[in-house]
Design an enzyme around this catalytic site. Structure first.
Site, PDB file in Angstrom:
ATOM      1  N   SER A 116       0.796  -1.240   0.000  1.00 22.32           N
ATOM      2  CA  SER A 116       0.000   0.000   0.000  1.00 22.32           C
ATOM      3  C   SER A 116       0.820   1.277   0.000  1.00 22.32           C
ATOM      4  O   SER A 116       0.283   2.353  -0.247  1.00 22.32           O
ATOM      5  CB  SER A 116      -0.889   0.040   1.237  1.00 22.32           C
ATOM      6  OG  SER A 116      -2.007  -0.775   1.027  1.00 22.32           O
TER       7      SER A 116
ATOM      8  N   LYS B 233       0.599   3.449  -2.874  1.00 21.15           N
ATOM      9  CA  LYS B 233      -0.596   4.288  -3.116  1.00 21.15           C
ATOM     10  C   LYS B 233      -0.267   5.777  -2.996  1.00 21.15           C
ATOM     11  O   LYS B 233      -0.770   6.601  -3.764  1.00 21.15           O
ATOM     12  CB  LYS B 233      -1.693   3.946  -2.103  1.00 21.15           C
ATOM     13  CG  LYS B 233      -2.260   2.542  -2.253  1.00 21.15           C
ATOM     14  CD  LYS B 233      -3.125   2.189  -1.056  1.00 21.15           C
ATOM     15  CE  LYS B 233      -3.736   0.797  -1.186  1.00 21.15           C
ATOM     16  NZ  LYS B 233      -4.379   0.368   0.067  1.00 21.15           N
TER      17      LYS B 233
ATOM     18  N   TYR C 171      -2.366  -2.490 -10.758  1.00 19.28           N
ATOM     19  CA  TYR C 171      -2.407  -2.235  -9.313  1.00 19.28           C
ATOM     20  C   TYR C 171      -1.655  -3.339  -8.552  1.00 19.28           C
ATOM     21  O   TYR C 171      -0.837  -3.055  -7.668  1.00 19.28           O
ATOM     22  CB  TYR C 171      -3.871  -2.135  -8.856  1.00 19.28           C
ATOM     23  CG  TYR C 171      -4.014  -2.057  -7.354  1.00 19.28           C
ATOM     24  CD1 TYR C 171      -3.675  -0.888  -6.667  1.00 19.28           C
ATOM     25  CD2 TYR C 171      -4.470  -3.147  -6.612  1.00 19.28           C
ATOM     26  CE1 TYR C 171      -3.786  -0.815  -5.275  1.00 19.28           C
ATOM     27  CE2 TYR C 171      -4.586  -3.084  -5.228  1.00 19.28           C
ATOM     28  CZ  TYR C 171      -4.249  -1.919  -4.568  1.00 19.28           C
ATOM     29  OH  TYR C 171      -4.348  -1.849  -3.201  1.00 19.28           O
TER      30      TYR C 171
ATOM     31  N   TYR D 244      -4.766   4.399   7.972  1.00 20.73           N
ATOM     32  CA  TYR D 244      -6.101   3.779   8.007  1.00 20.73           C
ATOM     33  C   TYR D 244      -6.891   4.150   9.250  1.00 20.73           C
ATOM     34  O   TYR D 244      -6.899   5.301   9.663  1.00 20.73           O
ATOM     35  CB  TYR D 244      -5.997   2.257   7.852  1.00 20.73           C
ATOM     36  CG  TYR D 244      -5.220   1.885   6.642  1.00 20.73           C
ATOM     37  CD1 TYR D 244      -5.682   2.255   5.384  1.00 20.73           C
ATOM     38  CD2 TYR D 244      -4.004   1.223   6.735  1.00 20.73           C
ATOM     39  CE1 TYR D 244      -4.951   1.953   4.255  1.00 20.73           C
ATOM     40  CE2 TYR D 244      -3.287   0.913   5.605  1.00 20.73           C
ATOM     41  CZ  TYR D 244      -3.768   1.287   4.380  1.00 20.73           C
ATOM     42  OH  TYR D 244      -3.056   0.996   3.279  1.00 20.73           O
TER      43      TYR D 244
ATOM     44  N   VAL E  41       1.063  -3.704   3.965  1.00 22.34           N
ATOM     45  CA  VAL E  41       0.973  -4.995   4.663  1.00 22.34           C
ATOM     46  C   VAL E  41       2.219  -5.859   4.494  1.00 22.34           C
ATOM     47  O   VAL E  41       2.413  -6.825   5.221  1.00 22.34           O
ATOM     48  CB  VAL E  41      -0.254  -5.845   4.223  1.00 22.34           C
ATOM     49  CG1 VAL E  41      -1.547  -5.293   4.776  1.00 22.34           C
ATOM     50  CG2 VAL E  41      -0.295  -5.988   2.718  1.00 22.34           C
TER      51      VAL E  41
END
Ligand code: DON
Length: 611
Positions: free
Chosen positions: A72, A75, A196, A248, A266
């Protein structure tokens, strides 16, 4: 000592990071992510920390070069790239910037059917979709190259992890179809997800992450390669979203306790970026329920708490932007002035003020400066702002500065910028609006700027400058007090010397065998580096230190056509023997001239040391 000679372990930050590493290595809590089967193979013992400063110094401890998949964390960088290439309007039309309070893989969209933000899977897939729309089949290669520029080295895909996620990624497939249903995603779902999943499977190390984070901290410029990867506009927006949503469902607690823009993955990585200071990258695959690396979180928190790095815990005093403030009466240029001109400058000293500025100029500094300038205003005609120690000027401060300059122009104060560092963004931003402002100019060196202001003050009093005039020997300060007979006897020993513009009269290192009386023209005394020590004109002596020293300490150059009268030292020795009273006079005059120079130098030291 050169920086490279210092063992990293001797540096205080290295010692702190080593302590964190030793202490948090013992923390075995958390689990290795297993929802992508390949991730479960990670070694839970791995723990690496790296910090890269914005001047490109890398601290590393533990498993800082062990590679793992970025997940992530990609991102944040893909969002920056989408802003940069597709533009904020288009990006914001498909993805929001609000924290979701949900897990990263939540299928919930906002009430307007847009993903909450680009840091959750839905928003990230939408951003990757934008890159796919633009780059079509070349989308992944384009992203790979762009992300590699952040890291400063070519990154590669971990094929097993990519395949593992593609095979197990039905939840992301569900999200992508939902996005397509709402028109957020335009293209082919499998093609977008392919890009992705590949972007998530890029292999990085903690060191790479620290460089990527430092690139964000350095306004989009990679501090190791020097490459501008994205604009500061895209960086500011990316860091904002990282701050509010990078961690998050623990984002609020993160801002409250750590206060550094960060993003986790992760795979076990965390990036954290502190603008203008550093980028942090950590790797430890043991993650908590929210998908954040536990040892990484603890390292970030410790770093922030120990060094007070919370973004809202700002230090600084706007007043430190002024390194020195003086007028042309207390610190003169290196041009020696004839007594009449010197007297004018002393009488009109308040007409020329100098502010030497330092540090990055922000809104607060210029606001303070505007008040300091207002206090100087009475009688001010020339204001010099020296920027040689200023690395950057923010846009907000340029706006304020523009207003200050307009006020000064209305008050008929002419402004000179000196020392604008060549080839820097500050030169570029100043040059964008400097030429359009009346009464504002730029002069390379501070000394030249002060000389310019002095010339203007003298000129407006006398209507001319005395530079081009010729003088008689009797006007020489070194010879003052000699009677007519002594003057005639000395004149017989002098040899006329003429020099063309640019010719060297005296060379450093040569034996000092004579001194010169300048009869007309201008000469400059310079160090071999080109630095000017003094500029002298008619009526002044040059090379007079020969009376005290055996070798020339600097070069002397003719700035114009110059006529001099040279007095050889052996001739002067004969003159002293036959005219002892005159000899003593000349030596006493020399002592007086040197004392005057010392007083001027002491004044400068006092002015500059008082800051
Ligand atoms: O979309 C996914 O599930 C992963 N490829 C990335 C998730 C991730 O890293 C979440 N971070 N904490």
């Amino acid at each position: 000592m050169d920086e490279s000679q210092v063992s990293v372990a001797e540096l205080p930050l290295a010692r702190f990071l080593a302590r964190c590493h030793a202490e948090y290595s013992r923390d075995q809590s958390g689990e290795v992510a297993a929802y992508i089967p390949e991730l479960a193979l990670a070694d839970p013992a791995h723990f690496g920390i790296a910090v890269t400063t914005v001047d490109g110094y890398v601290y590393e401890i533990g498993d800082s070069t062990v590679e793992f998949t970025i997940q992530s964390i990609s991102k944040a960088f893909v969002f920056a790239l989408a802003l940069e290439t597709v533009g904020a309007e288009r990006v914001e039309s498909i993805v929001g910037v609000e924290p979701s309070g949900d897990a990263f893989n939540s299928i919930r969209l906002g009430s307007d059917n847009r993903p909450f933000n680009p840091m959750v899977n839905a928003g990230a897939i939408a951003c990757t979709g934008l890159i796919c729309e633009r780059e079509q089949d070349g989308a992944f290669d384009w992203l790979l190259q762009a992300l590699s520029r952040f890291a400063g080295r070519r990154l590669e895909v971990d094929e097993p992890t990519f395949r593992s996620e593609r095979e197990s990624g039905d939840r992301n497939r569900a999200i992508a179809y939902l996005l397509r249903n709402h028109g957020v995603l335009q293209g082919d779902v499998d093609q977008v997800l392919d890009v992705y999943f590949r972007q998530c499977a890029l292999r990085v190390s903690a060191r790479d992450l620290s460089v990527m984070a430092a690139t964000l901290a350095h306004k989009g410029r990679n501090p190791l390669t020097g490459e501008q990867v994205v604009s500061s506009y895209a960086v500011a927006r990316t860091l904002s979203v990282m701050t509010s949503s990078g961690m998050y469902d623990s984002a609020g607690r993160w801002v409250y306790r750590v206060g550094i823009s960060a993003k986790s993955g992760v795979g076990g990585g965390i990036v954290a970026s502190l603008p203008s200071q550093l980028g942090l990258g950590t790797y430890s695959p043991l993650i908590d329920d929210q998908g954040n690396s536990i040892r990484g979180l603890r390292t970030c928190e410790a770093l922030s708490t120990h060094f007070g790095l919370h973004m809202l815990n700002r230090v600084g005093d706007v007043r430190t932007c002024i390194a020195a403030s003086y007028d042309v009466g207390s610190v003169s240029s290196r041009r020696s002035r004839p007594p009449r001109e010197q007297a004018i400058l002393e009488a009109h000293h308040g007409e020329g003020a100098i502010l030497e500025l330092t540090g990055a100029l922000s809104f607060g500094n210029i606001e303070y400066l505007s008040r300091r300038i207002r206090n100087l205003r009475s009688g001010l005609r020339y204001l010099i702002l020296d920027l040689r120690r200023v690395p950057s000027v923010s846009e907000a401060s340029l706006r304020l500065l523009a207003d200050v300059l307009d006020d000064l122009a209305q008050g008929h104060v002419e402004v000179v910028f000196s020392g604008i560092p060549r080839g820097t963004p500050i030169e570029q931003s100043l040059s964008e609006w400097l030429p359009d402002r009346s009464g504002v100019r730029s002069i390379g060196l501070l000394d030249e700027a002060i000389e310019w202001a002095e010339d203007r003050i003298i000129h407006s009093e006398t209507g001319d400058l005395e530079l081009e005039r010729s003088t008689d020997l009797s006007e020489q300060e070194l010879l003052s007090g000699l009677d007519a007979a002594e003057m005639t006897a000395l004149a017989e020993l002098l040899v006329e010397r003429d020099y063309r513009t640019g010719e060297r009269l005296i060379s450093a290192g040569e034996p000092a065998a004579s001194l010169m009386f300048v009869a007309s023209g201008i000469v400059s005394v310079r160090l071999q580096s080109g630095v000017r020590l003094a500029t002298l004109s008619a009526g002044m002596a040059v090379g007079e230190m020969a009376l005290l020293e055996t070798a020339r300490s600097a070069d002397v150059w003719a700035d114009t056509k110059v006529a001099c009268l040279e007095l050889a030292l052996d001739a002067f020795a004969r003159f002293r023997a036959s005219h002892p009273r005159a000899g003593e006079r000349i030596m006493a005059n020399l002592a007086r001239l040197l004392a005057k120079r010392l007083i001027v130098a002491n004044n400068k030291i006092e002015v500059l040391a008082s800051y």
